[in-house]
Design a protein around this motif. Structure first.
Motif, mmCIF file in Angstrom:
data_model
loop_
_atom_site.group_PDB
_atom_site.id
_atom_site.type_symbol
_atom_site.label_atom_id
_atom_site.label_comp_id
_atom_site.label_asym_id
_atom_site.label_seq_id
_atom_site.Cartn_x
_atom_site.Cartn_y
_atom_site.Cartn_z
ATOM 1 N N LYS B 341 48.500 -8.906 123.673
ATOM 2 C CA LYS B 341 49.511 -7.875 124.877
ATOM 3 C C LYS B 341 50.776 -7.693 124.610
ATOM 4 O O LYS B 341 50.323 -6.067 125.572
ATOM 5 C CB LYS B 341 49.406 -9.100 125.973
ATOM 6 N N GLY B 344 49.990 -5.342 120.472
ATOM 7 C CA GLY B 344 49.046 -5.463 119.751
ATOM 8 C C GLY B 344 48.404 -4.238 120.343
ATOM 9 O O GLY B 344 47.445 -2.944 120.024
ATOM 10 N N LEU B 345 48.147 -4.161 121.759
ATOM 11 C CA LEU B 345 47.238 -3.400 122.682
ATOM 12 C C LEU B 345 48.572 -2.615 123.637
ATOM 13 O O LEU B 345 49.744 -3.475 124.071
ATOM 14 C CB LEU B 345 46.906 -3.561 124.040
ATOM 15 N N VAL B 346 47.842 -1.510 123.867
ATOM 16 C CA VAL B 346 48.681 -0.563 125.583
ATOM 17 C C VAL B 346 47.561 -1.155 126.543
ATOM 18 O O VAL B 346 46.712 -0.545 126.265
ATOM 19 C CB VAL B 346 48.334 0.929 125.039
ATOM 20 N N ARG B 349 46.039 1.490 128.997
ATOM 21 C CA ARG B 349 44.866 1.890 127.907
ATOM 22 C C ARG B 349 43.194 2.026 127.173
ATOM 23 O O ARG B 349 43.663 0.292 127.875
ATOM 24 C CB ARG B 349 45.676 2.830 127.233
ATOM 25 N N ARG B 352 38.758 2.769 123.607
ATOM 26 C CA ARG B 352 38.896 3.708 122.530
ATOM 27 C C ARG B 352 40.639 4.416 121.833
ATOM 28 O O ARG B 352 40.019 3.844 120.996
ATOM 29 C CB ARG B 352 38.094 5.076 123.548
ATOM 30 N N GLU B 353 41.181 4.553 123.274
ATOM 31 C CA GLU B 353 42.092 5.006 123.020
ATOM 32 C C GLU B 353 43.415 3.905 122.132
ATOM 33 O O GLU B 353 43.767 4.652 121.025
ATOM 34 C CB GLU B 353 43.327 5.002 124.020
ATOM 35 N N LEU B 357 44.371 4.662 118.104
ATOM 36 C CA LEU B 357 45.903 4.896 117.869
ATOM 37 C C LEU B 357 46.913 5.588 116.983
ATOM 38 O O LEU B 357 47.368 5.940 116.249
ATOM 39 C CB LEU B 357 47.221 4.093 118.571
ATOM 40 N N LEU B 360 44.498 8.361 115.104
ATOM 41 C CA LEU B 360 44.816 10.032 115.175
ATOM 42 C C LEU B 360 44.614 10.681 113.892
ATOM 43 O O LEU B 360 43.803 12.415 114.387
ATOM 44 C CB LEU B 360 45.452 10.459 116.298
ATOM 45 N N VAL B 369 42.637 16.438 119.286
ATOM 46 C CA VAL B 369 42.129 15.304 119.186
ATOM 47 C C VAL B 369 40.786 15.728 119.419
ATOM 48 O O VAL B 369 40.336 15.971 120.183
ATOM 49 C CB VAL B 369 42.232 13.659 119.939
ATOM 50 N N GLU B 371 37.938 14.431 120.114
ATOM 51 C CA GLU B 371 36.943 12.955 120.706
ATOM 52 C C GLU B 371 36.445 12.927 120.213
ATOM 53 O O GLU B 371 35.352 11.376 120.540
ATOM 54 C CB GLU B 371 37.472 13.465 122.224
ATOM 55 N N GLU B 374 36.320 10.576 117.398
ATOM 56 C CA GLU B 374 37.098 9.437 117.647
ATOM 57 C C GLU B 374 36.039 8.889 118.466
ATOM 58 O O GLU B 374 35.418 6.506 118.214
ATOM 59 C CB GLU B 374 37.945 9.191 118.202
ATOM 60 N N HIS B 392 32.666 2.642 132.174
ATOM 61 C CA HIS B 392 34.358 4.195 132.267
ATOM 62 C C HIS B 392 35.418 3.937 131.972
ATOM 63 O O HIS B 392 35.919 4.752 131.751
ATOM 64 C CB HIS B 392 33.918 3.983 134.017
ATOM 65 N N ARG B 397 43.329 -4.020 129.708
ATOM 66 C CA ARG B 397 43.751 -5.042 130.342
ATOM 67 C C ARG B 397 42.176 -5.913 130.479
ATOM 68 O O ARG B 397 42.186 -7.512 130.991
ATOM 69 C CB ARG B 397 44.919 -5.030 131.050
ATOM 70 N N LYS B 411 40.542 -1.886 115.248
ATOM 71 C CA LYS B 411 41.533 -0.098 115.252
ATOM 72 C C LYS B 411 42.367 -0.402 113.638
ATOM 73 O O LYS B 411 42.330 0.369 113.136
ATOM 74 C CB LYS B 411 43.172 0.054 116.043
#
Lengths: 454, 497
Positions: B341, B344-346, B349, B352-353, B357, B360, B369, B371, B374, B392, B397, B411
């Motif tokens: 948390k 490791g991760l944003v 977002r 997929r983003e 990371l 890219l 990008v 997409e 990706e 969606h 989180r 990733k």
């Protein structure tokens, strides 16, 4: 199944475009509040009246055109005359001026002894007393009726020129807010943009005056001067970014300091004066228009389109979101965090500089007092647009909507005659309300109620 | 203690579940006044959760807490404090900018008509420090105090709030031996004053020295409570571990090749004091040790996340100059951080983003990008890993812990690193997901990648590693060359000293 799907779609739309909804509600409200009788004027009014007359009076009817001596009326009369002649009617005479001029023209026509079929007026000239009892006073004319364009009801707010005016007035704030959006998404803030507007306006006009040839400066010289102002502000932004990345000073403090520095520099450069030794064509960007759209609005649209692509389609845009959302995770994923931060501050500075150039062009001068308090309006636009001050969230187009919400409120209050002190109070409350709405939308009422209980 | 008198603290049938994890199952715990109860168990056994229930930070799903015979039903920290419970967490809960005195009386300031009575506070604070026998200037800011002194401030704070039950969570982890001795003296004084102490520690020597009784937690359940005199050290370790390990870890046959990553004499501050290690192709090297022994810090150095004070890193015989994780990633090193948390991760977002990371460069042309590429790659990976994605492209989180960890895995798998460092790869994820992570690690090793696994879960270290390094106080305390013959006891011996 189907209705629930529609419901979720609706709630998603609301969640993602809540501020758009607020904007639409505001527009609807001001449309309602400024509903008024409209009298067509200008070229459009002239064309409309020409159509009306030619349908009522077949050729070879003779028409007297009466207009005041103003730019708008000239356009009206010009278009009217053209329309009449195109329909095969004769414009016996065109009057630009006062009632006395109309009387003179009427008397002249009577002396000619020819019959007059109609007197074409706009809403103002139609009410002149000179046309009363014409049949008795000048019987030779045959008692021509006074015709004017049909009036209709339409909101003042929704008139095309007013809407373009709204866009034009917000263009400086909206352009600067693009850079601020990026900085805020990257979890920073830039308080120096207001001062940078002034610095850029002063530097650009100073370059035009001292190096570009003053009032006889060429377009190229003016362009280079303005680029000079923009680059200077970009460098100031880069410096702020460097202070943030190299020493870890909070951006609030760095840019607060730079706000003072840039403002002071602007006053020094301008020696406390306004710089107005620029050619008339300097106003091309700020007051000119292309295809009836103000150039500043076009520039704003182009910049927003570019920024939207940057933030949604490019690697760099992704990085900005990642750096703002979680700088450590971004760094550990190989994102060049420092370069990204330098970029957003540099760009923010340059865009503030562009805003300064637009403002200088609008006002045809540069002064160190420009842009005061603008940082607050710009931040308000970004926050109302849905960006989070804690970073990682926000949309460029949201900011555009935020800027327009501010512009529409200001314009609407002007149209409805709210005095300027009250305007400030209302604007402040609306900003608060918009952000509150956003918080509720994101977290739900239950979160807020629980928070109160703790 | 007289028969019939209620114990100071009685916890009965405490159960607590978190999404996907049963943290506590019907745990019983009893503490008498004037007693030191040691609470031991592996990481993740449920000690912290149990303490948080006691402190009112978590509401239990079932069970009752009685203090001095009175049933306590209100579950919030203030209520717990009023009932006489004070918890001293490992990371200490002091406001660094406030003085020792101000921290002691925080929230319970001595005042008259709204005005602080600083002199009264100061004399009370001095009295408290005298009582526990430490010398601390009450007017120094806590940021200027040593860890041991800060602990003393916490204890003084507990005493000033009339606490009858004091919980100490790993109090000795960051203390010198002299300071630990001092702490034990304080604990004996507290005992003498009739206060009940719950002492949580991994260091069994300390448990035997200071505790009267010991309660062992394992997998969220209480497996035994014994008087300290009636239990041997080996027995205690067995109780803590107490499960068969052979089915928990997938079998594999590794073809271990040549050396790929080699680090020599890595140094950084007090955390890493000369660590050398090497990982070979197809090998899983387990790196373990107590919290604070420098494992994670070593991993971060290998990844360029922190600057080296000294030492060198080579990959396939080539010397690496790592100035940032970006350099390490380019060189072919990946790090799955222990705290997904925070590192490791944003979280805001989409999965997929986050997945994109570090990748890219491969999913973009001229800075734009692609997409579609990706999306396709992410769809492939998430299907392969069985990631359950919310609709969606909601923020990451919203995913469960196990799914979040799989996004992190995805990733790095996509990045196709030659060396992968897994820092606590299975922390906070359930048993099924753990097994999948292990299989993935085995698969990577079978493809000739070099894997460094940092873990404090000993069964995991034993079950997965080919070779084990045990760290202690910033150094490698020992190497177990053949993990098959290793035991938890052997590792603990090296780690605990």
């Amino acid at each position: 199944m189907a209705p629930s799907k529609a419901q979720t779609l609706l709630s998603r739309l609301l969640a993602e475009h809540g501020m758009l909804l607020v904007l639409l509600v505001l527009c609807a409200y001001y449309s309602w509040a400024t509903f008024a009788v409209q009298h067509p004027a200008g070229a459009a009014g002239g064309e409309q009246l020409a159509r009306e007359i030619s349908s009522r009076f077949p050729p070879p009817a003779r028409v007297l055109v009466v207009a005041r001596d103003t730019e708008e009326d000239a356009a009206f009369a010009g278009a009217l005359r053209q329309g009449l002649e195109a329909a095969g009617l004769e414009a016996a005479a065109v009057v630009y001026g006062q009632p006395a001029d109309a009387r003179e023209a009427l008397e002249g026509l009577e002396r000619e002894g020819r019959r007059l079929d109609a007197i074409a007026c706009n809403q103002t000239t139609a009410s002149w007393a000179v046309f009363d009892g014409l049949a008795a006073r000048l019987p030779a004319l045959g008692g021509p009726p006074v015709v004017q364009p049909a009036s209709y009801r339409w909101p003042n707010f929704l008139k095309a020129e007013n809407l373009l005016n709204v866009a034009n007035q917000i263009s400086v704030i909206a352009i600067v807010a693009i850079g601020m959006t990026l900085v805020i998404i990257a979890a920073g803030i830039d308080l120096s943009v207001g001062s940078l507007i002034a610095l850029s306006a002063v530097a650009s006009t100073l370059l035009v005056r001292d190096l570009g040839g003053g009032e006889s400066a060429t377009a190229l010289a003016m362009t280079l001067s303005c680029l000079g102002g923009i680059v200077l502000c970009g460098l100031v932004g880069l410096f702020s970014g460097a202070m943030v990345t190299a020493f870890g000073i909070p951006s609030f403090i760095v840019t607060l300091a730079m706000m003072l520095v840039a403002s002071g520099l602007a006053f020094q450069l301008a020696e406390g004066q306004s710089i107005y030794q620029v050619p008339d064509s300097f106003v091309w960007l700020g007051r000119g228009s292309t295809l009836r759209v103000p150039n500043a609005v076009l520039l704003m649209a182009v910049l927003y389109a570019a920024a939207h692509v940057l933030m949604t389609r490019t690697v760099l845009g992704r990085y900005v979101y990642a750096v703002g959302g979680n700088p450590e995770a971004a760094r550990l994923s190989g994102v060049p965090v420092r370069h990204v931060i330098l970029f957003v501050y540099g760009l923010c500075g340059a865009l503030a500089g562009s805003g300064g150039v637009v403002m200088a062009s609008q006002l045809k001068s540069g002064a160190p007092t420009y842009g005061q308090m603008y940082e607050l309006y710009v931040i308000a636009a970004v926050v109302v647009g849905g960006a989070s001050l804690s970073g990682g969230e926000g949309k460029v187009l949201g900011t555009l909507i935020g800027a327009f919400i501010i512009a529409v409120i200001q314009n609407g209050m002007n149209l409805t005659g709210v005095e300027s002190y009250t305007q400030k109070v209302v604007l402040g409350l609306v900003i608060l309300g918009a952000v509150l709405l956003d918080t509720v939308k994101k977290r739900g009422w239950s979160w807020i109620l629980r928070k109160r209980g703790a | 203690m007289e028969a019939g008198a209620a114990p100071l603290l009685e916890m009965r049938g405490i159960s607590k579940s978190f999404p996907g994890v049963r943290a506590l199952r019907e745990v019983d715990l009893e503490l008498r006044s004037g007693e030191v109860l040691a609470l031991v168990g592996e990481n993740g056994a449920g000690k912290s959760t149990l303490i948080k229930v006691l402190a009112g930070a978590h509401a239990p799903d079932a069970g009752a807490v009685r203090i001095a015979g009175a049933l306590r039903t209100v579950h919030d920290p203030v209520e717990a404090q009023r009932a006489g419970v004070a918890v001293i967490y490992q990371e200490l809960n002091l406001v660094p900018g406030l003085t020792a005195r101000e921290n002691i009386f925080l929230g319970r300031e001595r005042s008259r008509a709204g005005f602080l009575r600083a002199r009264q506070e100061a004399s009370e604070a001095r009295g408290l420090f005298e009582r526990i026998g430490v010398r601390v200037d009450p007017e120094l800011p806590c940021s200027a105090l040593t860890v041991a002194q800060q602990q003393a401030v916490e204890i003084a704070k507990a005493l000033s709030s009339m606490a009858r039950i004091i919980v100490m969570d790993e109090p000795s982890a960051t203390l010198t031996p002299q300071e630990v001795a001092r702490l034990f003296a304080i604990i004996r004084d507290l005992k003498a004053a009739g206060i009940g102490v719950i002492y949580i520690s991994h260091r069994l020597d300390e448990v035997f020295e200071v505790a009267d009784r010991v309660t062992v937690l394992r997998d969220g359940a209480c497996v035994a409570t014994r008087p300290i005199g009636a239990v041997r050290r080996e027995e205690l370790i067995e109780l803590m571990v107490g499960r068969r390990l052979d089915q928990e870890f997938p079998k594999r046959r590794a073809a271990i090749g040549g050396e790929r990553l080699a680090a020599r004499d890595l140094r950084r501050g007090q955390a890493v004091r000369g660590v050398s290690l090497s990982v070979r192709s197809g090998e899983i090297l387990g790196l373990t040790g107590l919290v604070g022994s420098g494992r994670t810090e070593t991993a971060r150095l290998l990844f360029g996340a922190d600057r080296l004070d000294g030492g060198s890193i080579e990959l396939d015989g080539r010397r690496l100059e790592l100035r940032s994780p970006r350099d390490a990633i380019r060189a072919g090193i990946g790090l799955l951080t222990e705290d997904r948390k925070a590192q490791g991760l944003v979280l805001g977002r989409s999965p997929r983003e986050n997945f994109g990371l570090p990748n890219l460069t491969r999913f973009s042309t001229a800075g734009l990008v692609r997409e579609g590429r990706e999306r396709a790659a992410f769809a492939r990976r998430s299907a392969g890993l069985g990631i359950k994605l919310p609709p969606h492209e909601a923020a990451v989180r919203n995913l469960s812990g196990g799914n979040q960890q799989k996004v992190v895995l995805a990733k790095w798998l996509e990045r196709d690193c030659e060396v992968l460092i897994f820092d606590e790869p299975t922390r906070g994820i359930d048993v099924g997901a753990k097994y999948e992570v292990y299989q993935l690690m085995n698969g990577l090793a079978a493809r000739g990648k070099a894997i460094l696994m940092v873990s404090s879960e000993l069964p995991e270290v034993l079950g997965m590693s080919d070779r084990i390094l045990v760290m202690h106080e910033g150094r490698v305390a020992g190497e177990i060359a053949d993990a098959r013959g290793a035991t938890q006891e052997r590792i603990l011996e090296l780690a605990v000293r």
